[in-house]
Design a protein around this motif. Structure first.
Motif, PDB file in Angstrom:
ATOM      1  N   LEU A  90       0.916  -0.946  -0.084  1.00 15.08           N
ATOM      2  CA  LEU A  90      -0.031  -0.076   0.289  1.00 15.08           C
ATOM      3  C   LEU A  90       1.189   1.107   0.206  1.00 15.08           C
ATOM      4  O   LEU A  90       1.767   1.285   0.194  1.00 15.08           O
ATOM      5  CB  LEU A  90      -0.603   0.055   1.323  1.00 15.08           C
ATOM      6  N   THR A  91      -0.173   3.017  -0.875  1.00 14.75           N
ATOM      7  CA  THR A  91       0.813   3.587  -0.608  1.00 14.75           C
ATOM      8  C   THR A  91      -0.135   4.544   0.926  1.00 14.75           C
ATOM      9  O   THR A  91      -1.085   3.812   1.367  1.00 14.75           O
ATOM     10  CB  THR A  91       0.470   4.329  -1.841  1.00 14.75           C
ATOM     11  N   ALA A  92       1.258   5.391   1.038  1.00 17.11           N
ATOM     12  CA  ALA A  92       0.554   6.641   2.472  1.00 17.11           C
ATOM     13  C   ALA A  92      -1.058   7.018   2.173  1.00 17.11           C
ATOM     14  O   ALA A  92      -1.903   7.367   2.450  1.00 17.11           O
ATOM     15  CB  ALA A  92       1.628   7.532   2.548  1.00 17.11           C
ATOM     16  N   LYS A  93      -0.988   7.468   0.409  1.00 15.76           N
ATOM     17  CA  LYS A  93      -2.410   7.539  -0.402  1.00 15.76           C
ATOM     18  C   LYS A  93      -3.394   6.972   0.182  1.00 15.76           C
ATOM     19  O   LYS A  93      -4.262   7.316  -0.002  1.00 15.76           O
ATOM     20  CB  LYS A  93      -1.940   8.495  -1.739  1.00 15.76           C
ATOM     21  N   GLN A  94      -2.903   5.641  -0.357  1.00 12.07           N
ATOM     22  CA  GLN A  94      -4.061   4.683  -0.516  1.00 12.07           C
ATOM     23  C   GLN A  94      -4.923   4.288   0.832  1.00 12.07           C
ATOM     24  O   GLN A  94      -5.626   3.989   1.618  1.00 12.07           O
ATOM     25  CB  GLN A  94      -3.482   3.825  -0.437  1.00 12.07           C
ATOM     26  N   ILE A  95      -3.497   4.307   2.044  1.00 10.56           N
ATOM     27  CA  ILE A  95      -3.870   3.975   3.433  1.00 10.56           C
ATOM     28  C   ILE A  95      -5.182   5.214   3.939  1.00 10.56           C
ATOM     29  O   ILE A  95      -5.936   5.393   4.504  1.00 10.56           O
ATOM     30  CB  ILE A  95      -2.608   4.300   4.624  1.00 10.56           C
ATOM     31  N   ASN A  96      -4.418   6.009   3.709  1.00 11.44           N
ATOM     32  CA  ASN A  96      -5.859   7.666   3.738  1.00 11.44           C
ATOM     33  C   ASN A  96      -7.895   7.147   3.174  1.00 11.44           C
ATOM     34  O   ASN A  96      -8.272   7.545   4.435  1.00 11.44           O
ATOM     35  CB  ASN A  96      -5.578   8.890   3.484  1.00 11.44           C
ATOM     36  N   SER A  97      -7.380   6.742   2.230  1.00 14.10           N
ATOM     37  CA  SER A  97      -8.548   5.948   1.479  1.00 14.10           C
ATOM     38  C   SER A  97      -9.031   4.943   2.682  1.00 14.10           C
ATOM     39  O   SER A  97     -10.561   5.154   2.484  1.00 14.10           O
ATOM     40  CB  SER A  97      -8.392   5.677   0.334  1.00 14.10           C
ATOM     41  N   ILE A  98      -8.143   3.828   3.366  1.00 19.03           N
ATOM     42  CA  ILE A  98      -9.086   3.081   3.543  1.00 19.03           C
ATOM     43  C   ILE A  98      -8.905   3.271   5.268  1.00 19.03           C
ATOM     44  O   ILE A  98     -10.186   3.186   5.822  1.00 19.03           O
ATOM     45  CB  ILE A  98      -7.802   1.707   3.849  1.00 19.03           C
TER      46      ILE A  98
END
Length: 285
Positions: A90-98
């Motif tokens: 995962l990227t930090a950006k994807q973690i934000n969405s999760i």
């Protein structure tokens, strides 16, 4: 004083280790340092509080039983553990969405600002982060949904002194912003805890050895350095542990004022938390 965490008679038995009737509280508005050597029971205690490890006893968080109200309570807790539970792909950006889907109070702006503050790339895969970057990201995730409580298992391990200082400042500000918040912070770096904690809990072989306000601990404890003759004059009730060195004895007391008056000993060093721990673990009784 009201408490955000109340642990009563917490017990857990393994083949080679037992947590024995642990009792402590984490008051509102406080940072509580949780110390002990590896294998003493810190992580088992923390995972029991979070209901990750099934233990006996009673654990209340924000006045409610964790086993009955786990989902509701965990909306108000920020957690840092060894296992991040985040995929390396995962990227930090994807973690934000999760996280926006997990936490009702997720604050995207706060999250992005912390990423910038710690120079964490938003589009880089976690597997390409250094260990220090991964730890910083875990901390950012833990505090970006405005939790009431932070429960942190060795969050500054592997970080250089400058970054550790930044992290400790964030913890201080987190408490100052809202005095009903609390932090339970396990750390092997006891100097960090001396600077930031209001209370110190010391666990050894599954037992709580002491639970004290940090200023009181550092003020009352002392290390006496004396000859064998002077050591033999001290009643064993008046000291905790001793070490026999090559040319002298070193003696740990938890009431240095009493020692001064009773034995007319004036040379008593002020110990660090680490030195106190080492006397309990390695010293003789």
């Amino acid at each position: 004083m009201e408490n955000n965490i109340e642990v009563n008679n917490l017990s857990k038995k393994y083949d080679t280790f037992e947590l024995k009737n642990i009792n402590f509280t984490v008051p509102k508005g406080s940072i509580v340092g949780f110390v002990g050597e590896n294998g003493a029971g810190k992580t088992t205690t923390i995972k029991s509080i979070l209901n990750i490890t099934n233990s006996s006893g009673s654990i209340k968080i924000l006045g409610k039983n964790i086993k009955q109200y786990e989902k509701e309570i965990k909306q108000n807790i920020g957690v840092v553990l060894d296992d991040s539970f985040l995929s390396e792909y995962l990227t930090a950006k994807q973690i934000n969405s999760i996280m926006k889907d997990i936490y009702n109070e997720w604050n995207e702006n706060k999250y992005i600002n912390y990423l910038k503050q710690f120079n964490l790339p938003i589009n880089k895969l976690l597997k390409d982060y250094s260990s220090g970057m991964k730890m910083k990201l875990k901390i950012v995730v833990a505090i970006s949904h405005n939790p009431q409580i932070l429960i942190l298992d060795e969050p500054t391990s592997g970080l250089d002194p400058v970054v550790r200082n930044e992290i400790l400042d964030i913890f201080r500000k987190y408490i100052e912003e809202d005095e009903t918040r609390s932090i339970l912070l396990s750390s092997p770096i006891t100097t960090d805890l001396e600077h930031i904690s209001d209370y110190i809990i010391f666990i050894e072989k599954g037992n709580i050895v002491f639970n004290m306000p940090t200023p009181e601990l550092l003020e009352n404890y002392g290390i006496i350095k004396c000859s064998k003759d002077d050591f033999l004059k001290i009643d064993s009730k008046d000291y905790i542990r001793y070490k026999k060195e090559k040319y002298q004895y070193e003696v740990l007391t938890n009431d240095k004022n009493n020692i001064r008056k009773k034995y007319n000993i004036t040379t008593i060093d002020k110990p660090s938390i680490e030195e106190i721990m080492l006397f309990y673990i390695k010293g003789e009784k």
